[in-house]
Design an enzyme around this catalytic site. Structure first.
Site, PDB file in Angstrom:
ATOM      1  N   ARG A   1      -5.117  -1.207  -9.111  1.00  0.00           N
ATOM      2  CA  ARG A   1      -5.433  -2.094  -7.982  1.00  0.00           C
ATOM      3  C   ARG A   1      -6.431  -1.349  -7.093  1.00  0.00           C
ATOM      4  NH1 ARG A   1      -1.286  -5.721  -5.046  1.00  0.00           N
ATOM      5  NH2 ARG A   1      -3.180  -6.993  -5.042  1.00  0.00           N
TER       6      ARG A   1
ATOM      7  N   ASP B   1      -4.171  -2.497   3.450  1.00  0.00           N
ATOM      8  CA  ASP B   1      -4.292  -1.843   2.142  1.00  0.00           C
ATOM      9  C   ASP B   1      -5.385  -0.784   2.151  1.00  0.00           C
ATOM     10  OD1 ASP B   1      -2.664  -3.339  -0.254  1.00  0.00           O
ATOM     11  OD2 ASP B   1      -3.009  -4.644   1.465  1.00  0.00           O
TER      12      ASP B   1
ATOM     13  N   ASN C   1      -6.716  -6.326   4.220  1.00  0.00           N
ATOM     14  CA  ASN C   1      -5.310  -6.682   4.063  1.00  0.00           C
ATOM     15  C   ASN C   1      -5.229  -7.988   3.269  1.00  0.00           C
ATOM     16  OD1 ASN C   1      -2.498  -6.033   4.737  1.00  0.00           O
ATOM     17  ND2 ASN C   1      -2.523  -7.947   5.879  1.00  0.00           N
TER      18      ASN C   1
ATOM     19  N   ALA D   1       0.787  -1.229   0.000  1.00  0.00           N
ATOM     20  CA  ALA D   1       0.000   0.000   0.000  1.00  0.00           C
ATOM     21  C   ALA D   1       0.825   1.288   0.000  1.00  0.00           C
ATOM     22  CB  ALA D   1      -0.983  -0.013   1.183  1.00  0.00           C
TER      23      ALA D   1
END
Length: 380
Positions: A98, A253, A263, A66
Site C-alpha cells: 500500500r 496515512d 487520509n 497507518a
C-alpha cells in the site's frame, strides 16, 4: 497453507481480541490478524505464515490503518527471517503493498535494519530473526505509548478550542484500536473525551465505498459505550449547516513536509466544510506518519483501488454475485474512479496532534521542528 482462518474462543469478548499478534506454535511462528473485512458480522482471525500472505492481507484490507500497517510490516520482516525466506525480497513486497501509507515502509525498514545490523555484527540468520522480532515488538509497544499520549494531547486541545465540554465530534474512516498498537489516533481522542464525560456525540461517517466507519468505527464506539450516530458521507454538509458539529477528528496515512495530509478519501471535503462553517479540523497521527522526504501534497502517491469496490456492494455474510464478490449496483461495464485517499492542504488543517505535541498553525517549519524534537527524544 500460508494463509488460513482461526475462530477466536467463544469465551473471548471483542475487547480481548487484538488487531495483531505474534505467536509461536510448534509448527513455526505465525502472525495472527483480526480480519477487519469480516467485521462487524464475525470476529475471525487470519493466520499468516509468510510475508506473501501478509501482503495479501494488507491489500485486501484485512489489516489496515497507518500505525498498524507499520507494526504489521515490521512483524512481516521478522516472519520472513524466522521462516528462512529472503528478507530483502519480503521487505520489498511488503513496502509496495500500500504505497500511500508511509508507516508501512517505516516499520519494514526498521525491522530489516535490525536484521542486517545483527548479521553485519557476525550474527547468524537465527540471531538476525530475533533482532527483527525485537524491533517489531518495540515498535508495537512504542505505538501503544504514542496512542496514549496523542489522546492526552488531543483532549487538552479540544478543551482549549471548545471550553465547556459537551463536544459533538465528527470522524471519518476508522482510527481506533483496530489501526493501532494502543487505542488509536483520532478515535483515541474521542474515547478520552467520552471517558472524561466531555463527549456529547460522536458522528460517524459511513466512509464509502468500503464502509470502514459503518463497519469498524461504529463497532468500536458501541463496544466502548459511546454515544454515536452513523451518517452517510454526503449527509455531513447538512450536519454542519445545522450547527451540530463542534470539531472534526481524523487520522492520516501520510503527512508531507509542508503539512499536507493524505487520509481516507472523503477527508478533504470535510476540511472544506469545516473551514466554511468555522469548525476546527484536527488531524491525529504519530510522528512516524510525517514524511520529510515528501515535500508537498502533490508529491504524495495516492493508491487507486479496484473499480468493483464502487460498482458493487460487499457486506459480511451477504449473498454475492459480482466479479469482485459483491452485489452489483451499477450497469455491467461501468467505469469507476476509486482513489483510496485524498489530500488536504495545510491551510485547511487547524492542528496536527502527535505523541510529541500539537502543531498549530500547520507549517513546514513547525513540522520539521517537531520531527527534530522527536528524533532527539528517541536518541536520548
Amino acid at each position: 497453507m500460508a494463509d488460513q482462518y482461526a475462530q477466536p474462543g467463544e469465551d473471548k469478548r471483542p475487547t480481548d481480541i487484538p488487531a495483531i499478534r505474534w505467536e509461536e506454535p510448534p509448527e513455526g511462528p505465525v502472525l495472527v490478524l483480526l480480519d477487519q473485512t469480516r467485521l462487524p458480522a464475525e470476529e475471525v482471525e487470519r493466520v499468516c505464515t509468510d510475508a506473501s500472505a501478509l501482503v495479501e492481507a494488507i491489500r485486501s484490507l484485512a489489516v489496515r490503518g497507518a500505525p498498524l500497517l507499520g507494526i504489521a510490516g515490521a512483524y512481516g520482516v521478522a516472519l520472513a527471517a524466522a521462516r528462512g525466506f529472503d528478507v530483502d525480497e519480503a521487505a520489498m513486497a511488503l513496502e509496495g503493498a500500500r504505497p500511500t501509507a508511509v508507516n508501512l515502509s517505516v516499520g519494514v525498514r526498521r525491522a530489516r535494519a535490525a536484521y542486517r545490523s545483527e548479521l553485519a555484527g557476525g550474527g547468524d540468520p537465527e540471531q538476525g530473526a530475533r533482532a527483527a522480532l525485537a524491533a517489531a515488538r518495540q515498535l508495537h509497544q512504542e505505538d501503544a505509548e504514542a496512542s496514549a499520549r496523542m489522546a492526552e494531547h488531543g483532549l487538552a486541545l479540544l478543551g482549549e478550542l471548545l471550553p465547556g465540554g459537551g463536544h459533538r465530534v465528527l470522524t471519518h474512516c476508522n482510527t481506533g484500536s483496530l489501526v493501532s498498537g494502543g487505542e488509536g489516533t483520532a478515535f483515541a481522542v474521542a474515547l478520552a473525551a467520552h471517558r472524561a464525560g466531555q463527549l456529547r456525540r460522536l458522528w460517524v461517517d459511513e466512509t464509502r465505498p468500503l464502509l470502514q466507519g459503518a463497519r469498524l468505527t461504529a463497532y468500536e464506539a458501541a463496544r466502548n459505550g459511546m454515544a454515536y450516530t452513523l451518517l452517510t458521507d454526503n449527509a455531513a454538509g447538512s450536519l454542519f449547516a445545522a450547527g451540530e458539529v463542534d470539531a472534526v477528528l481524523i487520522g492520516a496515512d501520510r503527512i508531507a513536509a509542508d503539512g499536507s495530509v493524505a487520509n481516507k478519501v472523503g477527508s478533504y471535503p470535510l476540511a472544506v466544510l469545516a473551514r466554511y462553517h468555522h469548525v476546527p479540523f484536527i488531524v491525529v497521527a504519530p510522528v512516524t506518519t510525517v514524511d520529510p522526504d515528501t515535500p508537498d501534497g502533490a508529491s504524495i502517491e495516492v493508491e487507486q483501488r479496484p473499480g468493483f469496490e464502487v460498482t458493487e456492494v460487499t457486506a459480511p455474510q451477504a449473498p454475492v454475485s459480482g466479479a469482485g464478490g459483491g452485489a452489483p449496483v451499477a450497469p455491467l461495464g461501468t467505469q469507476a474512479y476509486n482513489p483510496a485517499f485524498d489530500v488536504t492542504p495545510p491551510e485547511l488543517v487547524t492542528a496536527i496532534v502527535t505523541e510529541e505535541g500539537v502543531v498549530s498553525p500547520v507549517t513546514a517549519g513547525a513540522l520539521a521542528e517537531l520531527c527534530a524534537r522527536s528524533r532527539q527524544a528517541t536518541a536520548g
